[in-house]
Design a protein around this motif. Structure first.
Motif, PDB file in Angstrom:
ATOM      1  N   ASP A  11       0.875  -1.172  -0.004  1.00  0.00           N
ATOM      2  CA  ASP A  11       0.044  -0.022   0.024  1.00  0.00           C
ATOM      3  C   ASP A  11       0.866   1.235  -0.030  1.00  0.00           C
ATOM      4  O   ASP A  11       2.091   1.319  -0.078  1.00  0.00           O
ATOM      5  CB  ASP A  11      -1.040   0.056   1.345  1.00  0.00           C
ATOM      6  N   VAL A  12       0.430   2.389   0.166  1.00  0.00           N
ATOM      7  CA  VAL A  12       0.901   3.723   0.199  1.00  0.00           C
ATOM      8  C   VAL A  12       2.103   3.612   1.141  1.00  0.00           C
ATOM      9  O   VAL A  12       2.833   4.545   1.053  1.00  0.00           O
ATOM     10  CB  VAL A  12      -0.036   4.936  -0.040  1.00  0.00           C
ATOM     11  N   ASN A  13       1.967   3.234   2.416  1.00  0.00           N
ATOM     12  CA  ASN A  13       2.831   3.395   3.249  1.00  0.00           C
ATOM     13  C   ASN A  13       4.128   2.493   3.032  1.00  0.00           C
ATOM     14  O   ASN A  13       5.091   2.910   3.649  1.00  0.00           O
ATOM     15  CB  ASN A  13       2.148   2.679   4.844  1.00  0.00           C
ATOM     16  N   PRO A  16       8.434   5.188  -0.573  1.00  0.00           N
ATOM     17  CA  PRO A  16       9.038   6.190   0.061  1.00  0.00           C
ATOM     18  C   PRO A  16       8.324   7.567   0.612  1.00  0.00           C
ATOM     19  O   PRO A  16       7.220   8.124  -0.047  1.00  0.00           O
ATOM     20  CB  PRO A  16      10.011   6.848  -0.905  1.00  0.00           C
ATOM     21  N   VAL A  17       8.795   8.118   1.658  1.00  0.00           N
ATOM     22  CA  VAL A  17       7.897   9.254   2.430  1.00  0.00           C
ATOM     23  C   VAL A  17       7.642  10.428   1.295  1.00  0.00           C
ATOM     24  O   VAL A  17       6.617  10.935   1.279  1.00  0.00           O
ATOM     25  CB  VAL A  17       8.872   9.852   3.647  1.00  0.00           C
ATOM     26  N   LYS A  18       8.654  10.588   0.239  1.00  0.00           N
ATOM     27  CA  LYS A  18       8.398  11.844  -0.676  1.00  0.00           C
ATOM     28  C   LYS A  18       7.245  11.641  -1.571  1.00  0.00           C
ATOM     29  O   LYS A  18       6.706  12.306  -2.164  1.00  0.00           O
ATOM     30  CB  LYS A  18       9.679  11.871  -1.378  1.00  0.00           C
ATOM     31  N   TYR A  19       6.837  10.095  -1.553  1.00  0.00           N
ATOM     32  CA  TYR A  19       5.861   9.851  -2.722  1.00  0.00           C
ATOM     33  C   TYR A  19       4.300   9.584  -1.892  1.00  0.00           C
ATOM     34  O   TYR A  19       3.527   9.393  -2.699  1.00  0.00           O
ATOM     35  CB  TYR A  19       6.131   8.502  -3.568  1.00  0.00           C
ATOM     36  N   TYR A  21       1.056  10.644   0.409  1.00  0.00           N
ATOM     37  CA  TYR A  21       0.175  11.864   0.645  1.00  0.00           C
ATOM     38  C   TYR A  21       0.326  12.061   2.281  1.00  0.00           C
ATOM     39  O   TYR A  21       0.163  11.070   2.937  1.00  0.00           O
ATOM     40  CB  TYR A  21      -1.215  11.760   0.163  1.00  0.00           C
ATOM     41  N   SER A  22       0.613  13.122   2.869  1.00  0.00           N
ATOM     42  CA  SER A  22       0.609  13.128   4.448  1.00  0.00           C
ATOM     43  C   SER A  22      -0.883  12.889   5.065  1.00  0.00           C
ATOM     44  O   SER A  22      -0.905  12.669   6.209  1.00  0.00           O
ATOM     45  CB  SER A  22       1.086  14.423   4.733  1.00  0.00           C
ATOM     46  N   ASP A  23      -1.770  13.096   4.279  1.00  0.00           N
ATOM     47  CA  ASP A  23      -3.158  13.147   5.012  1.00  0.00           C
ATOM     48  C   ASP A  23      -3.876  11.595   4.817  1.00  0.00           C
ATOM     49  O   ASP A  23      -5.151  11.404   5.175  1.00  0.00           O
ATOM     50  CB  ASP A  23      -4.090  13.969   4.620  1.00  0.00           C
ATOM     51  N   ILE A  24      -3.186  10.428   4.460  1.00  0.00           N
ATOM     52  CA  ILE A  24      -3.823   9.191   4.082  1.00  0.00           C
ATOM     53  C   ILE A  24      -3.504   8.409   5.212  1.00  0.00           C
ATOM     54  O   ILE A  24      -2.108   8.278   5.611  1.00  0.00           O
ATOM     55  CB  ILE A  24      -3.276   8.732   2.898  1.00  0.00           C
ATOM     56  N   PRO A  25      -4.276   8.044   5.962  1.00  0.00           N
ATOM     57  CA  PRO A  25      -4.271   7.117   6.978  1.00  0.00           C
ATOM     58  C   PRO A  25      -3.475   5.804   6.609  1.00  0.00           C
ATOM     59  O   PRO A  25      -3.571   5.440   5.520  1.00  0.00           O
ATOM     60  CB  PRO A  25      -5.375   6.790   7.830  1.00  0.00           C
TER      61      PRO A  25
END
Length: 125
Positions: A11-13, A16-19, A21-25
């Motif tokens: 999944d998105v987690n 890498p951090v730069k890719y 979205y900061s608001d996706i749990p």
């Protein structure tokens, strides 16, 4: 990502951090509500063959051709199932204005499978 995490849900987690979205749990799958395809098929067949199932929801289905119990002389199951299949294919095609891909989705099959069945039963749209 599949190479980095074989045999696991990516999944998105995992990005890498730069890719991210900061608001996706963080994704947490609900293991107790997920069913395998086999379990879903078994549930669907159980509901179809249960004692309280009826074809009342299918307005174009002719219930007279579907015996409620096996008559002593028997039935031609292959012919009866083929008639039902043709009926369902025609209903799906009518509901989807002849668009084969949408009708296939409605019937829970691949478009190529539906095209093969249409060819088999000489259904032209």
């Amino acid at each position: 990502m599949v190479i980095l995490y074989p045999n696991s849900l990516v999944d998105v987690n995992h990005l890498p951090v730069k890719y991210r979205y900061s608001d996706i749990p963080e994704f947490q799958p609900e293991m107790n509500t997920l069913k395998t395809i086999e379990e879903q098929e078994r549930d669907a067949l159980d509901s179809i063959f249960s004692d309280d199932f009826s074809f009342d929801d299918e307005p174009d289905f002719d219930a007279q051709h579907a015996p409620q119990s096996l008559p002593p002389e028997g039935v031609n199951l292959k012919e009866m199932l083929a008639d039902l299949e043709v009926n369902m294919i025609n209903q799906a095609l009518d509901a989807q204005d002849g668009i084969v891909a949408r009708a296939a989705d409605m019937l829970g099959m691949r478009r190529t499978t539906l095209v093969e069945k249409m060819r088999k039963y000489a259904i032209h749209r």
